[in-house]
Motif scaffolding. Structure first.
Motif, PDB file in Angstrom:
ATOM      1  N   GLY A 147      14.704   0.920   1.026  1.00 47.35           N
ATOM      2  CA  GLY A 147      14.431   1.650  -0.211  1.00 47.35           C
ATOM      3  C   GLY A 147      13.262   1.089  -0.984  1.00 47.35           C
ATOM      4  N   ASN A 148      13.186   1.484  -2.246  1.00 48.69           N
ATOM      5  CA  ASN A 148      12.170   0.984  -3.176  1.00 48.69           C
ATOM      6  C   ASN A 148      12.716   1.103  -4.590  1.00 48.69           C
ATOM      7  OD1 ASN A 148       9.415   0.186  -4.120  1.00 48.69           O
ATOM      8  ND2 ASN A 148       9.480   2.228  -5.022  1.00 48.69           N
ATOM      9  N   GLU A 149      12.674   0.050  -5.340  1.00 45.96           N
ATOM     10  CA  GLU A 149      13.077   0.055  -6.758  1.00 45.96           C
ATOM     11  C   GLU A 149      14.364   0.860  -6.978  1.00 45.96           C
ATOM     12  OE1 GLU A 149       9.669   1.120  -9.200  1.00 45.96           O
ATOM     13  OE2 GLU A 149       8.843  -0.905  -8.964  1.00 45.96           O
ATOM     14  N   ASP A 150      15.391   0.547  -6.200  1.00 45.86           N
ATOM     15  CA  ASP A 150      16.633   1.318  -6.309  1.00 45.86           C
ATOM     16  C   ASP A 150      17.439   0.974  -7.558  1.00 45.86           C
ATOM     17  OD1 ASP A 150      17.292   3.029  -3.638  1.00 45.86           O
ATOM     18  OD2 ASP A 150      15.958   1.376  -3.205  1.00 45.86           O
ATOM     19  N   GLY A 173       5.549   2.542   0.786  1.00 46.43           N
ATOM     20  CA  GLY A 173       5.675   2.645  -0.677  1.00 46.43           C
ATOM     21  C   GLY A 173       6.775   1.742  -1.117  1.00 46.43           C
ATOM     22  N   GLY A 174       6.853   1.638  -2.437  1.00 45.26           N
ATOM     23  CA  GLY A 174       6.367   2.416  -3.521  1.00 45.26           C
ATOM     24  C   GLY A 174       7.046   3.786  -3.647  1.00 45.26           C
ATOM     25  N   ASN A 175       6.692   4.406  -4.754  1.00 46.50           N
ATOM     26  CA  ASN A 175       7.232   5.726  -5.043  1.00 46.50           C
ATOM     27  C   ASN A 175       6.938   6.719  -3.924  1.00 46.50           C
ATOM     28  OD1 ASN A 175       7.953   4.603  -7.446  1.00 46.50           O
ATOM     29  ND2 ASN A 175       6.510   5.744  -8.707  1.00 46.50           N
ATOM     30  N   TYR A 176       5.847   6.491  -3.210  1.00 51.51           N
ATOM     31  CA  TYR A 176       5.452   7.415  -2.138  1.00 51.51           C
ATOM     32  C   TYR A 176       6.517   7.461  -1.040  1.00 51.51           C
ATOM     33  CZ  TYR A 176       2.364   9.352   1.500  1.00 51.51           C
ATOM     34  OH  TYR A 176       1.796  10.118   2.488  1.00 51.51           O
ATOM     35  N   GLN A 231      -4.365   7.615 -10.632  1.00 55.23           N
ATOM     36  CA  GLN A 231      -3.109   7.937 -11.322  1.00 55.23           C
ATOM     37  C   GLN A 231      -2.521   6.721 -12.026  1.00 55.23           C
ATOM     38  OE1 GLN A 231      -3.107   8.982  -7.727  1.00 55.23           O
ATOM     39  NE2 GLN A 231      -4.367  10.564  -8.660  1.00 55.23           N
ATOM     40  N   TRP A 232      -2.939   5.553 -11.628  1.00 60.05           N
ATOM     41  CA  TRP A 232      -2.333   4.304 -12.131  1.00 60.05           C
ATOM     42  C   TRP A 232      -3.466   3.321 -12.347  1.00 60.05           C
ATOM     43  CZ3 TRP A 232       3.010   2.673 -12.289  1.00 60.05           C
ATOM     44  CH2 TRP A 232       3.195   1.299 -12.446  1.00 60.05           C
ATOM     45  N   HIS A 233      -3.633   2.852 -13.578  1.00 56.29           N
ATOM     46  CA  HIS A 233      -4.786   1.990 -13.822  1.00 56.29           C
ATOM     47  C   HIS A 233      -4.513   0.535 -13.444  1.00 56.29           C
ATOM     48  CE1 HIS A 233      -3.384  -0.162 -17.407  1.00 56.29           C
ATOM     49  NE2 HIS A 233      -2.791   0.953 -17.766  1.00 56.29           N
ATOM     50  N   ALA A 284      -0.207  -4.896  -6.516  1.00 64.09           N
ATOM     51  CA  ALA A 284      -0.146  -3.427  -6.419  1.00 64.09           C
ATOM     52  C   ALA A 284      -0.634  -2.811  -7.726  1.00 64.09           C
ATOM     53  CB  ALA A 284       1.270  -2.963  -6.116  1.00 64.09           C
ATOM     54  N   PRO A 285      -1.212  -1.593  -7.654  1.00 64.88           N
ATOM     55  CA  PRO A 285      -1.682  -0.959  -6.432  1.00 64.88           C
ATOM     56  C   PRO A 285      -2.943  -1.636  -5.893  1.00 64.88           C
ATOM     57  CG  PRO A 285      -1.147   0.718  -8.074  1.00 64.88           C
ATOM     58  CD  PRO A 285      -1.155  -0.615  -8.774  1.00 64.88           C
ATOM     59  N   LEU A 286      -3.138  -1.406  -4.616  1.00 64.51           N
ATOM     60  CA  LEU A 286      -4.230  -2.067  -3.913  1.00 64.51           C
ATOM     61  C   LEU A 286      -5.556  -1.342  -4.085  1.00 64.51           C
ATOM     62  CD1 LEU A 286      -5.017  -4.189  -1.693  1.00 64.51           C
ATOM     63  CD2 LEU A 286      -4.304  -2.507   0.002  1.00 64.51           C
ATOM     64  N   ALA A 328       5.063  12.380  -6.046  1.00 63.99           N
ATOM     65  CA  ALA A 328       5.156  11.151  -6.847  1.00 63.99           C
ATOM     66  C   ALA A 328       3.810  10.865  -7.512  1.00 63.99           C
ATOM     67  CB  ALA A 328       5.568   9.988  -5.958  1.00 63.99           C
ATOM     68  N   TRP A 329       2.716  11.222  -6.833  1.00 63.44           N
ATOM     69  CA  TRP A 329       1.386  10.934  -7.379  1.00 63.44           C
ATOM     70  C   TRP A 329       0.513  12.180  -7.447  1.00 63.44           C
ATOM     71  CZ3 TRP A 329       2.100   6.940 -10.053  1.00 63.44           C
ATOM     72  CH2 TRP A 329       2.938   5.918  -9.597  1.00 63.44           C
ATOM     73  N   HIS A 330       1.151  13.343  -7.302  1.00 60.69           N
ATOM     74  CA  HIS A 330       0.548  14.634  -7.683  1.00 60.69           C
ATOM     75  C   HIS A 330      -0.620  15.108  -6.836  1.00 60.69           C
ATOM     76  CE1 HIS A 330       2.864  13.222 -11.033  1.00 60.69           C
ATOM     77  NE2 HIS A 330       1.943  12.351 -11.387  1.00 60.69           N
ATOM     78  N   TYR A 345       6.683  -7.113 -10.718  1.00 63.27           N
ATOM     79  CA  TYR A 345       6.266  -7.551 -12.063  1.00 63.27           C
ATOM     80  C   TYR A 345       4.917  -6.953 -12.418  1.00 63.27           C
ATOM     81  CZ  TYR A 345       9.924 -10.967 -11.313  1.00 63.27           C
ATOM     82  OH  TYR A 345      11.133 -11.552 -11.044  1.00 63.27           O
ATOM     83  N   TYR A 346       4.931  -6.080 -13.389  1.00 57.17           N
ATOM     84  CA  TYR A 346       3.676  -5.579 -13.959  1.00 57.17           C
ATOM     85  C   TYR A 346       3.645  -6.045 -15.404  1.00 57.17           C
ATOM     86  CZ  TYR A 346       3.348  -2.459  -9.926  1.00 57.17           C
ATOM     87  OH  TYR A 346       3.250  -1.954  -8.653  1.00 57.17           O
ATOM     88  N   ARG A 347       2.537  -6.698 -15.815  1.00 58.11           N
ATOM     89  CA  ARG A 347       2.425  -7.199 -17.186  1.00 58.11           C
ATOM     90  C   ARG A 347       1.165  -6.628 -17.824  1.00 58.11           C
ATOM     91  NH1 ARG A 347       7.425  -9.001 -16.635  1.00 58.11           N
ATOM     92  NH2 ARG A 347       7.675 -11.138 -15.963  1.00 58.11           N
ATOM     93  N   GLY A 354       7.061  -7.899  -4.182  1.00 56.42           N
ATOM     94  CA  GLY A 354       6.461  -6.792  -3.421  1.00 56.42           C
ATOM     95  C   GLY A 354       5.443  -6.002  -4.197  1.00 56.42           C
ATOM     96  N   GLU A 355       5.425  -6.147  -5.524  1.00 62.87           N
ATOM     97  CA  GLU A 355       4.411  -5.503  -6.362  1.00 62.87           C
ATOM     98  C   GLU A 355       4.252  -6.368  -7.600  1.00 62.87           C
ATOM     99  OE1 GLU A 355       5.252  -1.350  -7.243  1.00 62.87           O
ATOM    100  OE2 GLU A 355       6.150  -1.079  -5.260  1.00 62.87           O
ATOM    101  N   TRP A 356       3.029  -6.676  -7.931  1.00 64.57           N
ATOM    102  CA  TRP A 356       2.786  -7.392  -9.178  1.00 64.57           C
ATOM    103  C   TRP A 356       1.333  -7.206  -9.578  1.00 64.57           C
ATOM    104  CZ3 TRP A 356      -1.006 -11.030  -9.468  1.00 64.57           C
ATOM    105  CH2 TRP A 356      -1.461 -11.560  -8.252  1.00 64.57           C
ATOM    106  N   SER A 369       0.820  -1.199   0.000  1.00 66.67           N
ATOM    107  CA  SER A 369       0.000   0.000   0.000  1.00 66.67           C
ATOM    108  C   SER A 369       0.856   1.252   0.000  1.00 66.67           C
ATOM    109  CB  SER A 369      -0.857  -0.030   1.264  1.00 66.67           C
ATOM    110  OG  SER A 369      -1.581   1.153   1.371  1.00 66.67           O
ATOM    111  N   GLU A 370       0.363   2.276  -0.657  1.00 63.61           N
ATOM    112  CA  GLU A 370       1.003   3.592  -0.623  1.00 63.61           C
ATOM    113  C   GLU A 370      -0.053   4.635  -0.961  1.00 63.61           C
ATOM    114  OE1 GLU A 370       3.664   4.650  -3.859  1.00 63.61           O
ATOM    115  OE2 GLU A 370       2.906   2.977  -5.047  1.00 63.61           O
ATOM    116  N   GLU A 371       0.286   5.904  -0.800  1.00 67.72           N
ATOM    117  CA  GLU A 371      -0.652   6.978  -1.146  1.00 67.72           C
ATOM    118  C   GLU A 371      -0.591   7.190  -2.657  1.00 67.72           C
ATOM    119  OE1 GLU A 371      -3.409   8.573  -0.989  1.00 67.72           O
ATOM    120  OE2 GLU A 371      -3.037   9.456   0.979  1.00 67.72           O
TER     121      GLU A 371
HETATM  122  O1  AHR Z   1       2.500   0.525  -7.898  1.00 66.87           O
HETATM  123  C1  AHR Z   1       2.802   1.704  -8.570  1.00 66.87           C
HETATM  124  C2  AHR Z   1       4.290   2.001  -8.607  1.00 66.87           C
HETATM  125  O2  AHR Z   1       4.955   1.041  -9.362  1.00 66.87           O
HETATM  126  C3  AHR Z   1       5.004   1.978  -7.285  1.00 66.87           C
HETATM  127  O3  AHR Z   1       4.854   3.155  -6.576  1.00 66.87           O
HETATM  128  C4  AHR Z   1       6.426   1.745  -7.680  1.00 66.87           C
HETATM  129  O4  AHR Z   1       7.156   1.056  -6.697  1.00 66.87           O
HETATM  130  C5  AHR Z   1       6.315   0.955  -8.963  1.00 66.87           C
HETATM  131  O5  AHR Z   1       7.114   1.467  -9.955  1.00 66.87           O
END
Ligand code: AHR
Length: 641
Positions: free
Chosen positions: A373-376, A252-255, A503-505, A491-493, A284-286, A424-426, A452-454, A52-54
């Motif tokens: 960190g996150n996605e370093d 987060g995440g970018n947050y 902001q993210w579909h 993610a996102p939840l 990060a999410w405006h 992993y986002y596909r 941690g995110e897929w 979860s993140e904002e």
């Molecule tokens: O889940 C959306 C974003 O995707 C996260 O904030 C980031 O960690 C990844 O790039």
């Protein structure tokens, strides 16, 4: 066509009966030989969790139940955005930010309300539009509060109400009889009567007396989950609770990182009384974050849902490339991380543990995993610094907290992390399914894996059945390899589906101001998370490209959970042969999520179009044939004897 029309209306149980007659349209049978007396791997007790993140107004206007937007007037330096001046006919006044009268050390402004002319029918005041309106439910009590400081000569009273946007209906109202010349907090309970459910409402504070008053931290909460003050929305928490998540990865995440170091999740500014939190621009999410969902609220959310916190600490790198170089520049952030862990898990006798106790939670929270960190891997300038930053932070944290497990977000060479976080986002279900076997052959010699995110990103705002099928195929792979993949989180939840909320579909759970719903992928997750055992059973099978499966056994109850994912548009007969047990109870539980089309989905207006059904079926023996509907995810729960 005939088949598609039928699938729309048939209850799942009817599929078994129809299977024979429709067999001409079926794929060839698959044979799964399940060895119930052997262990292929152990299932991690933490396999299914939440991330979860904002983002997508996840907390602001989402899970965090605060209904007032820009409650401390800090969102914009010039204007009290989301607030309007109320001047009933004949009344006159003005409102403006007043940084010369800052509220406290953290909140560098206040709202000055000047009432030039007012009387009984000429009330003047302010109104907040909330996040996409203020939800009104009948016979509901809301807690409204604010801080006020009156100029000499002004005493109020102030009237606090929830009023329809057109001003015609006062849904609930209460009075603060008198305000004083020193800042004080005032609280009233606003209880609606028989108001119908609506969102076109505002929170209004007015007076019928001329004078000047300054305001800060104007807040309105509906009933919250577990009745927590400063708590969470009931409906969304119930959806989350039903998933039985084992952990929460936050913040987060970018947050966590922010676009710059200044806009990272600066946890020390997110704790304590809400009136002392400055909030920050979530660039990060405006959009603005009040930080009402601060570090302690994340932890209490974990407590409420019996989740373990997986705490991500800021590691000195922000999204636009700003970074604290390893060495002395990074040292203050290392100290912040040490303090943060002490706040979370330290005894109440420690410096930060005692701060947590003063904030209302004397007991330390259980903590095992800390992510650095996150996605370093995005830190690439001049060769990147993650290796060195990780080393510096890891050494300091491990030195102080040797028993914690440390998660790296990118490969490192100088230290061996306990866990590595992979994302992993596909963009198609095919891609997600095609990677369902990727962990089968991964050597077991390196760190464990947190996925941690897929997500299978098909569908907007929330995933459709096609995405759920891709997800389910992928989850069979994670579950089968859960000796290696010890934690995973979609993610996102969350997503606020109101216009401008996303902001993210492709987000698991959608909601508006009043209600929420789970996507087909939500129900797929829930099926995987709720129904599994503690060991993976070996399965011998021939390859059927559209069929994905995994079997686990609960060794305490001797329950076998067989998961079957049929991505095909046709029926899929599956011959199931269970060995290694004397027999199987003739009654089995069948849980099925299916749809007539992969495009089928749920939405705020059709929240339960695609939901699982649960039935009891008869199985004749340890060997039997079960036919999976087209586009389906099945759990067969069988008791071994
Ligand atoms: O889940 C959306 C974003 O995707 C996260 O904030 C980031 O960690 C990844 O790039």
């Amino acid at each position: 066509m005939f088949l598609i029309n039928l699938t729309k209306s048939l209850p799942v149980i009817a599929w078994a009966a129809l299977a024979a007659t429709l067999s001409a349209q079926s794929a060839g049978p698959a044979v799964l030989q399940i060895k119930a007396d052997q262990v292929a791997a152990h299932v991690s007790p933490r396999l299914y969790g939440l991330m979860s993140e904002e983002i997508n107004f996840s907390y602001e206007g989402g899970l965090y139940a605060e209904l007032v937007r820009n409650r401390t007037f800090m969102e914009d330096a010039k204007e009290p955005v989301h607030w309007t001046l109320i001047q009933e006919e004949g009344g006159a006044g003005s409102m403006a930010l007043d940084p010369s009268r800052r509220f406290n050390a953290a909140v560098a402004t206040s709202l000055k309300l000047t009432i030039a002319k007012a009387s009984g029918k000429q009330r003047v005041g302010i109104a907040n539009q909330g996040f996409w309106g203020i939800p009104v439910w009948p016979r509901t009590s809301y807690r409204a509060s604010f801080y006020a400081e009156a100029a000499p000569g002004f005493k109020g009273p102030l009237t606090v109400s929830i009023v329809s946007d057109d001003g015609a209906t006062v849904h609930a109202t209460a009075q603060v009889a008198r305000v004083t010349e020193i800042w004080q907090r005032y609280e009233v309970i606003l209880t609606t009567r028989d108001s119908p459910v609506s969102t076109a409402n505002r929170l209004v504070i007015t007076s019928a007396k001329p004078g000047t008053v300054w305001l800060s931290t104007v807040s309105l909460f509906p009933p919250t989950f577990n009745g927590r003050p400063n708590g969470n929305r009931n409906d969304i928490m119930q959806l989350l609770a039903a998933m039985k998540p084992a952990f929460l990865r936050f913040p987060g995440g970018n947050y966590l990182e922010g676009n710059t170091i200044a806009t990272r999740f600066d946890w020390k500014k997110t704790i304590g009384d809400i009136s002392r939190r400055p909030g920050h621009m979530n660039d990060a999410w405006h959009y603005w974050s009040s930080d009402g969902m601060g570090l302690l609220e994340f932890l209490e959310w974990c407590e409420d849902l019996h989740m373990e916190p997986v705490l991500a600490v800021y590691a000195g790198y922000s999204l636009h490339g700003e970074r604290a170089e390893p060495g002395p520049e990074l040292a203050p952030f290392v100290q912040d991380a040490l303090d943060e862990i002490e706040y979370v898990a330290g005894q109440a006798t420690t410096t930060w543990g005692s701060k947590r106790a003063r904030d209302g939670h004397p007991d330390p929270f259980p903590l095992t995993y800390v992510e650095i960190g996150n996605e370093d891997n995005f830190d690439r300038a001049a060769g990147g610094t993650y290796d060195a930053r990780f080393t510096q932070i890891y050494d300091a944290l491990k030195g102080r907290y040797p028993r914690l497990q440390y998660i790296a977000t990118a490969p490192v060479t100088t230290r061996v992390p306990d866990v590595i976080d992979e994302h992993y986002y596909r963009n198609s279900e095919d891609l997600m399914a095609s990677t369902a076997h990727m962990y089968d052959t991964r050597p077991r010699t390196g760190p464990k894996v947190l996925v941690g995110e897929w997500a299978t990103r098909v569908g907007s705002p929330t995933p459709n059945m096609s995405a759920a099928l891709g997800d389910a195929a992928w989850m069979t792979g994670m579950e089968r390899n859960s000796d290696l993949v010890i934690m995973s989180a979609y993610a996102p939840l969350l997503v606020n589906v109101n216009p401008g909320g996303m902001q993210w579909h492709t987000d698991l759970i959608g909601y508006d101001t009043l209600t929420s719903y789970g996507s087909p992928a939500y129900y797929a997750q829930k099926m995987f998370s709720v129904y599994h055992g503690d060991v993976v059973l070996p399965i011998a099978a021939q390859d059927v490209p559209t069929l994905f499966y995994n079997a686990t056994l609960d060794t305490r109850t001797n329950t076998i959970y067989l998961k079957l994912v049929n991505r095909a548009s046709t029926l899929q007969p599956v011959r199931i042969e269970i060995s290694g047990v004397a027999s199987v109870d003739p009654k089995a539980r069948l849980i099925v999520l299916n749809a007539s089309s992969p495009d089928d989905t749920n939405s705020i207006t059709e929240p339960t179009k695609v939901v699982p059904t649960t039935t009891t079926i008869d199985i004749p023996s340890r060997s039997f044939t079960h036919t999976c509907p087209p586009y389906s995810i099945t759990v067969l729960q069988m008791r071994a004897r």
